[in-house]
Every structure is written in structure tokens, then in C-alpha cells.
Design a protein around this motif. Structure first.
Motif, PDB file in Angstrom:
ATOM      1  N   PRO A 143       0.811  -1.203   0.000  1.00  0.00           N
ATOM      2  CA  PRO A 143       0.000   0.000   0.000  1.00  0.00           C
ATOM      3  C   PRO A 143       0.855   1.269   0.000  1.00  0.00           C
ATOM      4  O   PRO A 143       1.778   1.388   0.811  1.00  0.00           O
ATOM      5  CB  PRO A 143      -0.826  -0.092   1.284  1.00  0.00           C
ATOM      6  N   PHE A 144       0.532   2.187  -0.909  1.00  0.00           N
ATOM      7  CA  PHE A 144       1.251   3.457  -1.023  1.00  0.00           C
ATOM      8  C   PHE A 144       2.756   3.257  -1.234  1.00  0.00           C
ATOM      9  O   PHE A 144       3.537   4.166  -1.012  1.00  0.00           O
ATOM     10  CB  PHE A 144       0.987   4.344   0.203  1.00  0.00           C
ATOM     11  N   ALA A 145       3.171   2.034  -1.638  1.00  0.00           N
ATOM     12  CA  ALA A 145       4.593   1.688  -1.747  1.00  0.00           C
ATOM     13  C   ALA A 145       5.291   1.922  -0.412  1.00  0.00           C
ATOM     14  O   ALA A 145       6.489   2.163  -0.336  1.00  0.00           O
ATOM     15  CB  ALA A 145       5.281   2.474  -2.869  1.00  0.00           C
ATOM     16  N   MET A 146       4.508   1.856   0.670  1.00  0.00           N
ATOM     17  CA  MET A 146       4.994   2.190   2.020  1.00  0.00           C
ATOM     18  C   MET A 146       4.995   0.988   2.945  1.00  0.00           C
ATOM     19  O   MET A 146       5.247   1.144   4.146  1.00  0.00           O
ATOM     20  CB  MET A 146       4.115   3.305   2.616  1.00  0.00           C
ATOM     21  N   LEU A 147       4.686  -0.212   2.424  1.00  0.00           N
ATOM     22  CA  LEU A 147       4.599  -1.383   3.298  1.00  0.00           C
ATOM     23  C   LEU A 147       5.786  -1.474   4.267  1.00  0.00           C
ATOM     24  O   LEU A 147       5.590  -1.621   5.470  1.00  0.00           O
ATOM     25  CB  LEU A 147       4.485  -2.664   2.463  1.00  0.00           C
ATOM     26  N   PRO A 148       7.049  -1.375   3.770  1.00  0.00           N
ATOM     27  CA  PRO A 148       8.170  -1.494   4.709  1.00  0.00           C
ATOM     28  C   PRO A 148       8.533  -0.174   5.383  1.00  0.00           C
ATOM     29  O   PRO A 148       9.492  -0.129   6.145  1.00  0.00           O
ATOM     30  CB  PRO A 148       9.338  -1.959   3.821  1.00  0.00           C
ATOM     31  N   PHE A 149       7.807   0.912   5.099  1.00  0.00           N
ATOM     32  CA  PHE A 149       8.275   2.238   5.509  1.00  0.00           C
ATOM     33  C   PHE A 149       7.297   3.049   6.358  1.00  0.00           C
ATOM     34  O   PHE A 149       7.616   4.157   6.774  1.00  0.00           O
ATOM     35  CB  PHE A 149       8.640   3.070   4.273  1.00  0.00           C
ATOM     36  N   CYS A 150       6.087   2.535   6.572  1.00  0.00           N
ATOM     37  CA  CYS A 150       5.115   3.316   7.341  1.00  0.00           C
ATOM     38  C   CYS A 150       5.378   3.068   8.823  1.00  0.00           C
ATOM     39  O   CYS A 150       5.397   1.929   9.271  1.00  0.00           O
ATOM     40  CB  CYS A 150       3.693   2.904   6.960  1.00  0.00           C
ATOM     41  N   GLY A 151       5.573   4.131   9.588  1.00  0.00           N
ATOM     42  CA  GLY A 151       5.939   3.989  10.994  1.00  0.00           C
ATOM     43  C   GLY A 151       4.754   3.762  11.911  1.00  0.00           C
ATOM     44  O   GLY A 151       4.916   3.745  13.129  1.00  0.00           O
ATOM     45  N   TYR A 152       3.568   3.645  11.359  1.00  0.00           N
ATOM     46  CA  TYR A 152       2.382   3.429  12.208  1.00  0.00           C
ATOM     47  C   TYR A 152       1.407   2.535  11.459  1.00  0.00           C
ATOM     48  O   TYR A 152       1.725   2.018  10.386  1.00  0.00           O
ATOM     49  CB  TYR A 152       1.774   4.767  12.636  1.00  0.00           C
ATOM     50  N   ASN A 153       0.215   2.344  12.049  1.00  0.00           N
ATOM     51  CA  ASN A 153      -0.761   1.415  11.466  1.00  0.00           C
ATOM     52  C   ASN A 153      -1.143   1.847  10.048  1.00  0.00           C
ATOM     53  O   ASN A 153      -1.606   2.962   9.826  1.00  0.00           O
ATOM     54  CB  ASN A 153      -2.003   1.375  12.364  1.00  0.00           C
ATOM     55  N   MET A 154      -0.939   0.957   9.096  1.00  0.00           N
ATOM     56  CA  MET A 154      -1.187   1.284   7.696  1.00  0.00           C
ATOM     57  C   MET A 154      -2.620   1.766   7.451  1.00  0.00           C
ATOM     58  O   MET A 154      -2.852   2.659   6.637  1.00  0.00           O
ATOM     59  CB  MET A 154      -0.868   0.058   6.833  1.00  0.00           C
ATOM     60  N   ALA A 155      -3.584   1.191   8.147  1.00  0.00           N
ATOM     61  CA  ALA A 155      -4.974   1.628   7.950  1.00  0.00           C
ATOM     62  C   ALA A 155      -5.149   3.073   8.432  1.00  0.00           C
ATOM     63  O   ALA A 155      -5.905   3.851   7.837  1.00  0.00           O
ATOM     64  CB  ALA A 155      -5.932   0.691   8.676  1.00  0.00           C
ATOM     65  N   ASP A 156      -4.422   3.448   9.489  1.00  0.00           N
ATOM     66  CA  ASP A 156      -4.466   4.845   9.944  1.00  0.00           C
ATOM     67  C   ASP A 156      -3.839   5.763   8.897  1.00  0.00           C
ATOM     68  O   ASP A 156      -4.211   6.936   8.770  1.00  0.00           O
ATOM     69  CB  ASP A 156      -3.726   5.007  11.280  1.00  0.00           C
ATOM     70  N   HIS A 157      -2.860   5.219   8.172  1.00  0.00           N
ATOM     71  CA  HIS A 157      -2.225   5.993   7.097  1.00  0.00           C
ATOM     72  C   HIS A 157      -3.259   6.315   6.009  1.00  0.00           C
ATOM     73  O   HIS A 157      -3.286   7.419   5.479  1.00  0.00           O
ATOM     74  CB  HIS A 157      -1.074   5.184   6.508  1.00  0.00           C
ATOM     75  N   TRP A 158      -4.138   5.363   5.725  1.00  0.00           N
ATOM     76  CA  TRP A 158      -5.179   5.605   4.719  1.00  0.00           C
ATOM     77  C   TRP A 158      -6.134   6.699   5.200  1.00  0.00           C
ATOM     78  O   TRP A 158      -6.512   7.589   4.446  1.00  0.00           O
ATOM     79  CB  TRP A 158      -5.944   4.307   4.431  1.00  0.00           C
ATOM     80  N   GLN A 159      -6.497   6.611   6.501  1.00  0.00           N
ATOM     81  CA  GLN A 159      -7.377   7.649   7.052  1.00  0.00           C
ATOM     82  C   GLN A 159      -6.676   9.005   6.997  1.00  0.00           C
ATOM     83  O   GLN A 159      -7.292  10.015   6.674  1.00  0.00           O
ATOM     84  CB  GLN A 159      -7.767   7.302   8.501  1.00  0.00           C
ATOM     85  N   HIS A 160      -5.365   9.007   7.273  1.00  0.00           N
ATOM     86  CA  HIS A 160      -4.617  10.260   7.239  1.00  0.00           C
ATOM     87  C   HIS A 160      -4.658  10.862   5.828  1.00  0.00           C
ATOM     88  O   HIS A 160      -4.829  12.073   5.664  1.00  0.00           O
ATOM     89  CB  HIS A 160      -3.181  10.008   7.702  1.00  0.00           C
ATOM     90  N   TRP A 161      -4.517  10.023   4.810  1.00  0.00           N
ATOM     91  CA  TRP A 161      -4.616  10.508   3.430  1.00  0.00           C
ATOM     92  C   TRP A 161      -5.994  11.111   3.153  1.00  0.00           C
ATOM     93  O   TRP A 161      -6.104  12.142   2.492  1.00  0.00           O
ATOM     94  CB  TRP A 161      -4.316   9.369   2.443  1.00  0.00           C
ATOM     95  N   LEU A 162      -7.039  10.463   3.657  1.00  0.00           N
ATOM     96  CA  LEU A 162      -8.393  11.001   3.462  1.00  0.00           C
ATOM     97  C   LEU A 162      -8.496  12.367   4.148  1.00  0.00           C
ATOM     98  O   LEU A 162      -9.041  13.322   3.588  1.00  0.00           O
ATOM     99  CB  LEU A 162      -9.435  10.030   4.027  1.00  0.00           C
ATOM    100  N   ASP A 163      -7.916  12.465   5.349  1.00  0.00           N
ATOM    101  CA  ASP A 163      -7.982  13.725   6.099  1.00  0.00           C
ATOM    102  C   ASP A 163      -7.183  14.836   5.412  1.00  0.00           C
ATOM    103  O   ASP A 163      -7.639  15.975   5.322  1.00  0.00           O
ATOM    104  CB  ASP A 163      -7.446  13.528   7.523  1.00  0.00           C
ATOM    105  N   VAL A 164      -5.968  14.501   4.943  1.00  0.00           N
ATOM    106  CA  VAL A 164      -5.163  15.530   4.268  1.00  0.00           C
ATOM    107  C   VAL A 164      -5.893  15.993   3.004  1.00  0.00           C
ATOM    108  O   VAL A 164      -5.980  17.189   2.719  1.00  0.00           O
ATOM    109  CB  VAL A 164      -3.750  15.000   3.935  1.00  0.00           C
ATOM    110  N   GLY A 165      -6.469  15.048   2.275  1.00  0.00           N
ATOM    111  CA  GLY A 165      -7.236  15.403   1.066  1.00  0.00           C
ATOM    112  C   GLY A 165      -8.355  16.371   1.396  1.00  0.00           C
ATOM    113  O   GLY A 165      -8.574  17.371   0.701  1.00  0.00           O
ATOM    114  N   ALA A 166      -9.043  16.094   2.505  1.00  0.00           N
ATOM    115  CA  ALA A 166     -10.171  16.945   2.896  1.00  0.00           C
ATOM    116  C   ALA A 166      -9.698  18.330   3.311  1.00  0.00           C
ATOM    117  O   ALA A 166     -10.445  19.306   3.230  1.00  0.00           O
ATOM    118  CB  ALA A 166     -10.955  16.278   4.028  1.00  0.00           C
ATOM    119  N   SER A 167      -8.431  18.436   3.758  1.00  0.00           N
ATOM    120  CA  SER A 167      -7.927  19.739   4.214  1.00  0.00           C
ATOM    121  C   SER A 167      -7.454  20.605   3.058  1.00  0.00           C
ATOM    122  O   SER A 167      -7.119  21.775   3.239  1.00  0.00           O
ATOM    123  CB  SER A 167      -6.781  19.534   5.218  1.00  0.00           C
TER     124      SER A 167
END
Ligand code: GTP
Ligand code: SPV
Ligand code: MN
Length: 634
Positions: free
Chosen positions: A466-490
Motif C-alpha cells: 500500500p502506497f509503496a509504504m509497506l516497509p516504511f510506514c511507521g504506524y498502522n497502515m490503515a491509519d495511514h489511509w485515514q490520514h490521506w483522506l484527512d489531508v485530502g479533505a484539508s
């Protein structure tokens, strides 16, 4: 009554009142534990680089190349066991297991600190400890961050000179209270008195440990880039992604380019492809589309923040490229070939008899004799690759002939298009436009790719990334998806980037690539960038300059047409410019064929993948998946 002493643990920079320990106090606590013979504070100067380079040549770590062929350049051969990132030994040590998520190896922080204490105690005996103050992004920039890496590897120090901004100014800022990310690296190979060193010291015991809550990194046992240059994946992705989540920005495994149309309109594109799937190549794209130019901004990592104007602004936090050598040649990536013409460190490539380097794909025909990446004689047809498949070059970004004049702009560049891609032999079309930001986030969340040599594992196996971040996301990947939704909304809905998916790697039934790739990818880039004109372009606009003074860029002809498919909008017939391309009969149709049955299976796999994240999967993504299934059944 007996009193048990608390188990010894790693030093930390976080004081009990939550402030950060002064750099000098932290360095001396680390030195007390690692017991180096000597401490050297680095300044990033050319002198320092020359001194350490000479030291490594004397120790056999670096082989100088012929200065007439490759001025200022060196070859390093790693230990054969230390050639890639070790994902199985990479840990996210958040307090809660769920915060690391199911895609990361999790360890309880206090437990990891005690365990690592035992591993690294005395690890620098017989060695010099270097203290490397560095900045990710231009020093003092609004999106930049500071770090200090402690290491016992001169190879790491010299590589950090290239890949980050190492300077005394960073220490001055830290001394004045600027926050910094403390990062400790050791090769984990102490020397007994009188013991001779080896060219590439490392240890079978490896830990790449991250403490996201206290923003600390500890790495031991490996000298390889992604495990040892701690500003890169450890800080700029794993730690930075957790910082970005808390602060409303994004740290992504993305290249960034500026593409200028024949009409002079500038576009900025950020693209996430998994490791060894084409970021450096796209970052250095030499367009075959007449009139287009591409400038390089970054090739591996982007930090992106909503700007005051509601647009997403990106910087490249790095200062160099740590690129895959095999497959890089004059016919595929001439810009990279020019970039590495001098002042480059090559790792695990082959040495030619005349003191230059070679790797598979550099030229069509290999030289008649080489010394391979392990130092052994090599001749064509001997059955072994001459270069390791994950052989790399380390080179300053400023040396790239296509580097953008704005690549160090502290406030970043405004992103128009976000692109997700992977290495997929089937199913995924050459290019598809998301129907919405949410649909685009689903595209990112479902990236899958065939495993490459950039990490340990079986090459060719399909895995979700996911997001080419599988080995690189420092937190829960599903939270990363929510973060993307939130940044998009901002972001300003009219001006936020449009999202696309690409796949350069689709194959025919004989296993041949359907698409020529490389420079020809500019055809896809043109289509998708012109599509982004849809966001702000007034009805019926010609090629004259628009009125809006903050966007005084000329339009470039009509927006190319798209046709909807179940998985996104693809170029309408004739909308993708393939003039002069010798594509095989039926290749274009196959590149865009969407097989509903195969995609239903993809949707099932996505459903299964989502299950591993339980209720942390954002509702919007479940809705998008249901909508995809719905479109597939129509
Ligand atoms: P990391 O540095 O590991 O993150 O890799 P990267 O994403 O920067 O990948 P890179 O650009 O180095 O490409 C990796 C491999 O993919 C090289 O062997 C390239 O030759 C090959 N490659 C890149 N672009 C294309 C393309 O458009 N088509 C094909 N067929 N191969 C490509
Ligand atoms: C990658 O594997 O994505 C790289 C190389 O860019 S490393 O720095 O080792 O992660
Ligand atoms: Mn990478």
C-alpha cells in the motif's frame, strides 16, 4: 529483603519532563554504552570527505576507480550477506501493538531497549564514533527536519554527506533548542586490541529499531544503505510518517518531477512505486514527446504539506540519489548515466579491467572479463550476475543534469498529480484516473507489486504494498489511509492533486513487456498531466494565459478525453499520443483491458487484506471497494 537493580537499558534523549536532552549529553551517554576508542564530530566539509575516503581506500573498503574514466569515484563491495534492507529485522516499537499495525514487526519499547542494550554494549570498541549532524530538506526550511546520526562506519558518514545536508549549522540550531531526531548506528563488529578490520564489517545480529513516540532510531549489524543511512528510510519515512500524521502532513516513498508542456505550462507530479519499480527512472525521464521537458526534484522520498494556498506542496528531503544500478543504461536512463559520470560511490557493481564499473543492463554486451561484486573473476556466460541485482550508486542530486532549479525551494512545489504504480504483469492498466480523492486513496491502499531485490525475500512473488509504504510506514497502515483522506479533505477541492494509477510492466502471453517504458512513459505523463487541467480550467479555454494571477500558466490545447472503466478513467480512443511508437498488434487494447472476473478476484483479495486491519479500515475505503464491485458487476 533483596533489591533487584533495574535491567540496564538504552540511553534516550527524552528527559522526564518531556524535553529533549542536549546533543552533547546524549552523545556522551551513547559513547558510555558503545565504548568507542574515539569520538569525531563531523562537519560535512570536503576535507572531511577526503580524509574518510582516503581512510577507506587504505582499509580496502573503497576501491578507487580510474580517475580518467570515472573521476572522484569508488567501488565498495559489501559483505555478501549485507546487500539489502532486512525487513524481518526492522521493528516499530510503539507503546501499543495496534499502533504499529499488522504490517510492521512490533516490539514493546522498554523490552526492545533492554534487549538492544545487551546487543550494542561495547559494540564500538576498537572503532571511531562519528557524530553526524544533518538536515532533511534545506537547513532551516519550513518543511525540513534535523537529525543527528551516530555511527562507527566511515562509509555511512561519507554516504550521509551525499544523501543529506551535513553541517555544523545543524548543531548550532540544535544547541539553540531546535528538535532533532537522534539516530544511532553501529556495524555491530567491535575490534579486540590488535584485531585486524575487514573491508565491510557487519554482524549476523541485526536490528533496525524505531521508537516513534520518542522519535528515536537504533540500528545495529548492517552497513547497507536502507539499514544504515538513518536519515533515509528510518527517519524520512518511518519516523517522519508518524510526525506527519500528528502534524497534518505526509512523508511518502515518492519521486517528484516538474514537467513543462510545449506551451510552457509547468506541472508537478509525485509518484509512489515500490522499491526497484521505476521511481529513479521516472524522476530522470527524458521525454520522447516533442516539446516537453522534465526536471528532477526527487527520486525516492517526498514530504508534502498543505500550503497556505490550499495546495499540496512537496519537498525532496534528501540531497542525493541512492539508485539501483542494474538496468540503468544509455538506452534506458541516460540522465542517470550522466549523473554518475564522476564523484559517485558504487556498491556491489562489477569492476572492469580498465578500472571502471559495469552492471547488467549498462550496455547490451558485457565486457569479456570483469571482477564481480564479490571480488571474483567473471566472464560472460559463467552463470552468475556480475553485479548484485540490488547494486547501487550514491551520488549528489546537484550532479544530475536535469535537476530542477527549484529542487531546494524550502517551501516546496505545488503538486498537480499523484501517481501510484507497481510491477504487475497482468490486470492493472497502463494508466487510470481515479474518480475522486477517495477512489484515489483506494488505488494507493491496494497497490500490489512483484517482489524485487531491494529487500530480502523471493523475487517475483506478488505482494500488497500500500502506497509503496509497506516497509516504511511507521504506524498502522490503515491509519495511514485515514490520514490521506484527512489531508485530502484539508486541501482546496478545486486545486488538490488528481490521483492516477500506472503500470509500466504489463506483459503479453509470451512474457514480453507490452509497453516500451522509460522515455516513452512521457506519453502517459502528458495524458495525465493535461487531465489535471480539468480542475481549474475555465470552460472553452484556449492556449492563452488564464486570468488568475496566482496561476498564470498558459493552457495547452484541449484536455485529452477519457473513457470510464470499472477501475478508473482510461484514455479515450486516440487520446493517448502513440504517434511513431511501434507497438505490437493489439498491445494498446491489451494494456487497457479490464477483465471483470480477474478484477473481482482482486477485489476479493483486497477484502481479505482489509480484514487484517479490522475496524481501523476507513469507512470511505470500504465504500469505495463496494462501489468498485458494483461497477464490475454492471
Ligand atoms: P528504489 O531505489 O529501490 O526505491 O527503486 P526505484 O523505484 O527508484 O526503481 P528504479 O527507477 O531504480 O528502477 C528499478 C528497475 O526497474 C531498473 O532495473 C529499471 O531499469 C526498471 N524500470 C524502470 N522503469 C521502467 C519501465 O518503464 N519499464 C521497464 N520495463 N522497466 C523499468
Ligand atoms: C528502497 O529499497 O526503496 C531504496 C533503497 O530506495 S534503501 O535506501 O535501501 O531503502
Ligand atoms: Mn526507495
Amino acid at each position: 529483603m533483596s533489591i533487584t537493580a533495574p535491567a540496564p537499558t538504552l540511553p534516550t534523549t527524552t528527559t522526564c519532563d518531556g524535553r529533549q536532552l542536549a546533543a552533547r549529553a546524549w552523545v556522551s551517554a551513547v559513547a558510555d554504552l558503545l565504548e568507542p576508542d574515539e569520538i569525531v564530530w563531523c562537519d560535512g566539509s570536503a576535507d572531511e570527505r577526503a580524509r574518510l575516503t582516503a581512510l577507506m581506500v587504505a582499509q580496502g573498503t573503497l576501491v578507487p576507480l580510474d580517475p580518467a574514466k570515472r573521476p572522484g569515484s569508488y567501488l565498495a563491495r559489501s559483505d555478501p550477506s549485507d546487500v539489502a534492507r532486512v525487513e524481518s529485522r526492522t521493528f516499530i516499537c510503539s507503546r501499543e501493538r495496534a499502533d504499529a499495525g499488522p504490517t510492521n514487526n512490533w516490539r514493546e519499547p522498554a523490552e526492545m531497549r533492554r534487549e538492544l542494550h545487551g546487543v550494542v554494549a561495547g559494540a564500538m570498541r576498537g572503532r571511531t564514533m562519528y557524530v553526524v549532524p544533518f538536515s532533511m530538506g534545506p537547513v532551516g526550511g519550513p518543511i525540513s527536519q534535523l537529525g543527528i546520526e551516530i555511527t562507527d562506519s566511515p562509509y555511512v558518514v561519507v554516504s550521509m554527506h551525499v544523501m543529506t545536508r551535513v553541517s555544523r549549522e545543524v548543531l548550532r540550531l540544535v544547541d539553540h533548542g531546535a528538535p532533532y531526531v537522534p539516530a544511532v548506528h553501529t556495524v555491530g563488529a567491535p575490534l579486540a586490541p590488535g584485531q585486524a578490520d575487514v573491508p565491510w564489517p557487519c554482524s549476523p545480529t541485526k536490528y533496525i529499531a524505531h521508537f516513534p513516540e520518542t522519535r528515536e532510531i537504533w540500528s545495529t549489524g548492517s552497513g547497507y544503505g536502507g539499514n544504515a543511512l538513518l536519515g533515509k528510510k528510518c527517519f524520512a519515512l518511518r519516523i517522519a510518517s508518524t510526525m506527519g500524521r500528528a502534524e497534518g502532513w505526509l512523508a511518502e516513498h515518492m519521486l517528484v518531477i516538474r514537467a513543462t508542456s510545449p506551451q510552457g505550462r509547468d506541472y508537478h507530479l509525485a509518484a509512489a512505486f515500490p522499491s526497484a519499480c521505476g521511481k529513479t527512472n521516472l524522476a530522470m525521464l527524458e521525454p520522447t514527446m516533442p516539446g516537453w521537458t522534465v526536471e528532477t526534484i526527487g527520486d525516492d522520498i517526498a514530504w508534502m504539506r498543505p500550503g497556505p494556498d490550499g495546495r499540496l506542496r512537496a519537498i525532496n528531503p534528501e540531497a542525493g540519489f541512492f539508485g539501483v544500478a542494474p538496468g540503468t543504461g544509455w538506452s534506458t536512463n541516460p540522465t542517470a548515466m550522466r549523473t554518475v559520470a564522476r564523484d559517485t560511490i558504487f556498491t556491489n557493481v562489477a569492476l572492469t579491467d580498465d578500472g571502471d564499473v559495469w552492471w547488467e543492463g549498462m550496455t547490451d554486451e558485457p565486457p569479456a572479463h570483469l571482477v564481480d561484486w564479490q571480488g571474483q573473476d567473471w566472464t560472460p556466460g559463467c552463470g552468475r550476475p556480475a553485479a548484485h541485482p540490488n547494486a547501487r550508486f550514491t551520488v549528489a542530486a546537484a550532479q544530475c543534469p536535469t535537476i530542477s532549479p527549484d529542487w531546494e525551494a524550502p517551501e516546496g512545489v505545488p503538486i498537480d498529480a499523484i501517481v501510484f504504480g507497481g510491477r504487475r504483469a497482468s490486470n492493472v492498466p497502463l494508466v487510470a484516473e481515479a474518480f475522486s480523492w477517495e477512489h484515489g486513496v483506494l488505488m494507493g491502499a491496494t497497490v500490489s507489486s512483484e517482489q524485487t531485490a531491494a529487500a530480502e525475500g523471493t523475487v517475483g512473488e506478488l505482494r500488497r504494498d500500500p502506497f509503496a509504504m509497506l516497509p516504511f510506514c511507521g504506524y498502522n497502515m490503515a491509519d495511514h489511509w485515514q490520514h490521506w483522506l484527512d489531508v485530502g479533505a484539508s486541501l482546496d477541492a478545486e486545486r488538490r492533486p488528481m490521483i492516477f494509477q500506472v503500470n509500466w510492466f504489463r506483459k503479453d502471453s509470451d512474457g514480453r513487456f507490452l509497453w516500451p517504458g522509460f522515455g516513452e512513459n512521457s506519453r502517459v505523463v502528458e495524458w495525465l498531466l493535461r487531465r489535471t487541467d480539468l480542475r481549474t480550467r475555465p470552460e472553452g479555454a484556449g492556449t492563452e494565459r488564464p486570468d488568475a494571477e496566482d496561476d498564470a500558466r498558459p493552457w495547452g490545447g484541449p484536455v485529452p478525453e477519457a473513457r470510464p472503466t470499472a477501475v478508473g478513467r482510461v484514455p479515450a480512443d486516440g487520446a493517448l499520443d502513440v504517434t511513431g511508437l511501434a507497438l505490437a498488434e493489439g498491445a494498446l487494447a491489451e494494456l487497457f483491458r479490464v477483465d471483470p472476473a480477474a478484477w473481482r478476484r482482486e477485489a476479493d483479495l483486497t477484502e481479505e487484506f482489509f480484514t487484517t486491519f479490522g475496524d481501523r479500515v476507513p469507512a470511505a475505503l470500504r465504500r469505495e471497494l463496494a462501489a468498485l464491485r458494483d461497477r464490475l458487476s454492471r
